[in-house]
Design an enzyme around this catalytic site. Structure first.
Site, PDB file in Angstrom:
ATOM      1  N   ASP A  32       0.861  -1.184   0.000  1.00  0.00           N
ATOM      2  CA  ASP A  32       0.000   0.000   0.000  1.00  0.00           C
ATOM      3  C   ASP A  32       0.899   1.236   0.000  1.00  0.00           C
ATOM      4  O   ASP A  32       1.863   1.291   0.755  1.00  0.00           O
ATOM      5  CB  ASP A  32      -0.894  -0.026   1.238  1.00  0.00           C
ATOM      6  CG  ASP A  32      -2.039   0.965   1.165  1.00  0.00           C
ATOM      7  OD1 ASP A  32      -1.769   2.165   0.930  1.00  0.00           O
ATOM      8  OD2 ASP A  32      -3.175   0.559   1.359  1.00  0.00           O
ATOM      9  N   ILE A  33       0.592   2.213  -0.851  1.00  0.00           N
ATOM     10  CA  ILE A  33       1.425   3.418  -0.926  1.00  0.00           C
ATOM     11  C   ILE A  33       1.099   4.429   0.166  1.00  0.00           C
ATOM     12  O   ILE A  33       1.790   5.433   0.322  1.00  0.00           O
ATOM     13  CB  ILE A  33       1.350   4.099  -2.316  1.00  0.00           C
ATOM     14  CG1 ILE A  33      -0.068   4.550  -2.633  1.00  0.00           C
ATOM     15  CG2 ILE A  33       1.905   3.171  -3.386  1.00  0.00           C
ATOM     16  CD1 ILE A  33      -0.166   5.444  -3.856  1.00  0.00           C
ATOM     17  N   GLN A  95     -14.738   2.619   1.051  1.00  0.00           N
ATOM     18  CA  GLN A  95     -14.103   2.084  -0.144  1.00  0.00           C
ATOM     19  C   GLN A  95     -13.789   3.251  -1.072  1.00  0.00           C
ATOM     20  O   GLN A  95     -14.659   4.070  -1.366  1.00  0.00           O
ATOM     21  CB  GLN A  95     -15.008   1.072  -0.860  1.00  0.00           C
ATOM     22  CG  GLN A  95     -14.338   0.438  -2.065  1.00  0.00           C
ATOM     23  CD  GLN A  95     -15.203  -0.623  -2.736  1.00  0.00           C
ATOM     24  OE1 GLN A  95     -16.349  -0.853  -2.358  1.00  0.00           O
ATOM     25  NE2 GLN A  95     -14.638  -1.265  -3.741  1.00  0.00           N
ATOM     26  N   HIS A 101     -10.577  -5.456  -3.015  1.00  0.00           N
ATOM     27  CA  HIS A 101      -9.241  -5.637  -2.445  1.00  0.00           C
ATOM     28  C   HIS A 101      -9.334  -5.880  -0.948  1.00  0.00           C
ATOM     29  O   HIS A 101     -10.273  -5.460  -0.284  1.00  0.00           O
ATOM     30  CB  HIS A 101      -8.323  -4.453  -2.753  1.00  0.00           C
ATOM     31  CG  HIS A 101      -8.825  -3.117  -2.288  1.00  0.00           C
ATOM     32  ND1 HIS A 101      -9.856  -2.431  -2.907  1.00  0.00           N
ATOM     33  CD2 HIS A 101      -8.417  -2.332  -1.266  1.00  0.00           C
ATOM     34  CE1 HIS A 101     -10.057  -1.281  -2.291  1.00  0.00           C
ATOM     35  NE2 HIS A 101      -9.198  -1.196  -1.273  1.00  0.00           N
ATOM     36  N   HIS A 103      -7.085  -5.431   2.510  1.00  0.00           N
ATOM     37  CA  HIS A 103      -5.922  -4.862   3.184  1.00  0.00           C
ATOM     38  C   HIS A 103      -5.377  -5.904   4.154  1.00  0.00           C
ATOM     39  O   HIS A 103      -6.143  -6.512   4.901  1.00  0.00           O
ATOM     40  CB  HIS A 103      -6.308  -3.619   3.993  1.00  0.00           C
ATOM     41  CG  HIS A 103      -6.730  -2.459   3.170  1.00  0.00           C
ATOM     42  ND1 HIS A 103      -5.885  -1.418   2.878  1.00  0.00           N
ATOM     43  CD2 HIS A 103      -7.918  -2.163   2.581  1.00  0.00           C
ATOM     44  CE1 HIS A 103      -6.535  -0.533   2.149  1.00  0.00           C
ATOM     45  NE2 HIS A 103      -7.771  -0.965   1.954  1.00  0.00           N
TER      46      HIS A 103
END
Length: 137
Positions: A32-33, A95, A101, A103
């Site tokens: 994750d960025i 979301q 996705h 996490h």
């Protein structure tokens, strides 16, 4: 199926850079960025599905298994004390990318991450009424 405007579809197609940490026939896992903690990663299906309600069962299973692999690695390799798995389904549930996705968020004793609610006892009648509505028809 692919959505040409979806950022995660572009990552799956290698059109956008990402730091991939695992992949298989059905899934890709990448960092994750905007991580909540050290090692926070995302697991996505290669095929586009907007959310939990639309994903095919085989892809959902593959994402869950990939998330389990990453959770184990976070504990073994990063020294995480625990792991949160988080999926948001719908804008009201936070979301922001509409490609299913999961996490995988490693947790460390004393980290700053806090869940969005503090569990407290609910109203027994409301719980029973909701259970009735959710039960088998």
């Amino acid at each position: 199926m692919r959505d040409p405007s979806c950022i995660f579809c572009k990552i799956a197609a290698s059109e956008l850079p990402s730091t991939i940490v695992d992949e298989d026939e059905r899934t890709i896992s990448f960092m994750d960025i905007a991580p909540a903690t050290k090692g926070h990663a995302l697991v996505i299906p290669r095929e586009h599905s907007p959310d939990l309600l639309d994903i095919e069962a085989e892809d959902l299973t593959a994402v869950a298994l990939a998330a389990q692999r990453l959770a184990a690695r976070a504990k073994q390799r990063l020294g995480a004390d625990g792991v949160n798995l988080l999926n948001a389904c719908g804008a009201v549930a936070f979301q922001t990318v509409f490609h299913f996705h999961m996490h995988v968020i490693p947790r460390y004793e004393g980290d700053a991450l806090r869940l969005p609610w503090v569990p407290a006892p609910g109203d027994p009648q409301e719980i029973a009424a909701a259970a009735q509505e959710l039960g088998r028809a």
